[in-house]
Design an enzyme around this catalytic site. Structure first.
Site, PDB file in Angstrom:
ATOM      1  N   GLU A  72       0.841  -1.222   0.000  1.00  0.00           N
ATOM      2  CA  GLU A  72       0.000   0.000   0.000  1.00  0.00           C
ATOM      3  C   GLU A  72       0.867   1.260   0.000  1.00  0.00           C
ATOM      4  O   GLU A  72       0.703   2.161   0.835  1.00  0.00           O
ATOM      5  CB  GLU A  72      -0.980   0.005   1.178  1.00  0.00           C
ATOM      6  N   ASP A 124       1.247  -8.701   2.927  1.00  0.00           N
ATOM      7  CA  ASP A 124      -0.053  -8.719   3.595  1.00  0.00           C
ATOM      8  C   ASP A 124      -0.894  -9.743   2.837  1.00  0.00           C
ATOM      9  O   ASP A 124      -1.313  -9.494   1.708  1.00  0.00           O
ATOM     10  CB  ASP A 124      -0.680  -7.324   3.543  1.00  0.00           C
TER      11      ASP A 124
END
Length: 595
Positions: free
Chosen positions: A331, A481
């Protein structure tokens, strides 16, 4: 920013600048639209022109002390303009400034403006019919004379054309230019000096407080403004200095942050057979800044602490304090990568790769310590775009549920892989993979297929590395993740190497149930940080979603950097907070090659 996806052993992103077709530099336009204060050196005239551009920029500082004149002139002209036309424009603009002094210095002004303005090269005056394009080809020994004042012309020397300071300045946290755009400049060779000024006493002389691209304010700086002065340089030239002042003052930081305690375990960098790895979903600004996020996902977090200018200071301090050799981030906003992490960490001996997820503005980044690792090659792919990957195609053909296949294919989940040779172990090559899997709660089956795809993709990449370097030992790390708790299939696939046909994940969405598919994989991985209770912590969900997977027969874990305590996570209700900048918690571990 533009993205060029490259395959094995391809060109670096830093080399792509030369591939851009430049039409104009537009320095003049940029300086008019910013608050940069640039000071040209006396007696120098600067010209900027890129081959193929139709215009050029020209600038100089005209000083005439007896008339109290000190004025900088900037021109943007066409290359097909005649020298005579170009000089007449300079004459007109400079004369206007001189004539304004006529009331006080009448005779001297009249004498000055009678004098000529001309260009000469090798002590020979240039013919006025010559095109500017001709003289731009070689400016060696080219000089401009304006009213008996001589300027040495220099072409394409270092210059800063955009520089800004952050809106949030926190005591104890690193400050650096949020934007630094330059031409012909080596930032590592350039001079940076920081100054502070008391906002309550603006007439006070600016006090020098530090040098270097990064500056970390201390308690005595609270309440002061900052000014940054930069003299851009490369290996052969120095350019005009620029200055920029902060709009806001330095404020007190949030106090003790949980990562300050964690940094007690990472004070020293590792050497030899050991290396440190960090994996961190840093919460992209594109998600944190929405009204929905502020009002529904993170209503407990003060709005200023959700602002990326605040959060990125905490993220950078946290990353720097780990002294990691390898940093895998998820991200990552492309602007934050371009303007913050990449330029800042590159000065601290990190190289990096970055990929967005298709048209998304956020993506994945891997940073590595170039003093300890040499980059061999890298690759990346959007998983749903290539279901013909060897071995995965067989599994794909067995899936009969078209809804599941469509959902898998439509996701922009990305994986990046990077091959590094250890400088202290020349026979060892480390393959690092970084990913961020699809997030939806009813998509365990999609994530399981994505994870299997990634394993096969890494295997394919690694086989090529082994073929190219047959004498090397190749080992794998997979970070990211995974949006999957340890009780779900991904952890079993990674650590047990088998998912049966009746596994619960296949029916996480009943309309997309995957039948008659089992998965097997040969390499046995383990989780370097184990299975912490939390790697993601919000009031809506708290659990372990992030992992650093490593080959069990290649490495051993020397140290796991302790995670924040439950008390530290709950004191501000959830994450992010004023002391932790993401809804995820960074993972950090020391690994050692088994020799």
């Amino acid at each position: 920013m533009f993205n060029i996806f490259v395959n094995y052993c391809s060109i670096r992103k830093s080399q792509l600048t030369s591939l851009i077709k430049v039409t104009t530099i537009n320095l003049l336009i940029r300086y008019k639209s910013t608050n940069i204060k640039m000071v040209l050196n006396s007696g120098e005239a600067l010209v900027y022109h890129v081959n193929g551009a139709e215009t050029f920029d020209f600038m100089f500082r005209f000083e005439y002390p007896s008339l109290n004149v000190n004025r900088q002139f900037n021109f943007s002209r066409h290359i097909n303009e005649k020298v005579d036309t170009f000089l007449k424009r300079i004459n007109t603009n400079v004369s206007k400034v001189i004539i304004r002094k006529k009331k006080k210095f009448a005779e001297e002004v009249d004498e000055i403006i009678k004098k000529d303005i001309y260009l000469y090269k090798n002590n020979i005056q240039i013919n006025g019919d010559t095109l500017c394009e001709t003289i731009l080809k070689d400016v060696n020994d080219l000089k401009l004379v304006i009213f008996d004042i001589t300027f040495v012309i220099k072409k394409n020397i270092p210059i800063v054309n955009s520089i800004t300071l952050p809106s949030s300045l926190l005591c104890g946290f690193p400050i650096y230019p949020t934007k630094f755009e330059s031409l012909y400049t080596d930032k590592k060779l350039s001079n940076f000096n920081w100054y502070k000024n008391d906002i309550n006493n603006p007439k006070q002389v600016w006090l020098h407080v530090g040098d270097g691209y990064l500056y970390t304010p201390n308690v005595s700086d609270i309440g002061f403004r900052l000014k940054l002065n930069c003299i851009p340089q490369n290996e052969t030239h120095s350019g005009p200095s620029v200055e920029v002042e902060s709009k806001n003052i330095i404020e007190a930081g949030p106090g003790h942050c949980p990562f300050d305690t964690r940094h007690m375990f990472t004070k020293s960098k590792l050497t030899g057979n050991s290396f440190r790895v960090t994996s961190y979903n840093i919460l992209a600004n594109v998600y944190a800044s929405t009204t929905y996020s502020k009002e529904n996902l993170f209503p407990y977090c003060p709005e200023y602490a959700l602002d990326i200018d605040y959060r990125k200071q905490l993220i950078l301090k946290e990353l720097l304090g780990f002294n990691s050799d390898i940093i895998c981030l998820q991200e990552v906003d492309n602007k934050i990568y371009d303007n913050d992490f990449m330029p800042t960490l590159s000065l601290l001996q990190y190289k990096s790769i970055f990929n967005t997820k298709n048209e998304s503005s956020e993506g994945l980044a891997v940073f590595f310590n170039k003093e300890r690792f040499e980059e061999l090659c890298y690759d990346s792919t959007v998983i749903g775009n290539n279901t013909e990957l060897p071995k995965f195609a067989l599994i794909w053909s067995k899936i009969q549920n078209e809804k599941a296949k469509k959902r898998f294919s439509q996701k922009n989940t990305t994986v990046q892989v990077l091959a590094l040779r250890a400088r202290e172990r020349l026979s060892d090559i480390l393959v690092i993979a970084n990913t961020h899997l699809y997030f939806h709660p009813d998509a365990d089956h999609i994530r399981l297929l994505q994870a299997y795809y990634i394993l096969l993709y890494i295997e394919n990449f690694t086989e090529k590395i082994k073929q190219e370097h047959p004498q090397s030992n190749v080992s794998i790390l997979l970070c990211g993740d995974f949006n999957s708790v340890p009780e779900c299939g991904i952890y079993q696939l990674m650590t047990e190497n088998y998912i049966p046909e009746n596994y619960k994940d296949w029916s996480s969405n009943l309309e997309e149930t995957v039948k008659d598919v089992s998965l097997t994989y040969n390499i046995r991985f383990a989780s370097a940080c184990g299975t912490p209770i939390y790697t993601n912590y919000t009031p809506e969900f708290a659990g372990c979603l992030d992992y650093i997977f490593y080959e069990k027969n290649k490495f051993e874990v020397e140290q796991i950097i302790p995670m924040p305590s439950n008390e530290e996570l709950t004191i501000h209700i959830g994450l992010p907070s004023i002391v932790l900048p993401s809804d995820h918690i960074s993972l950090c571990a020391d690994l050692k090659w088994i020799t």
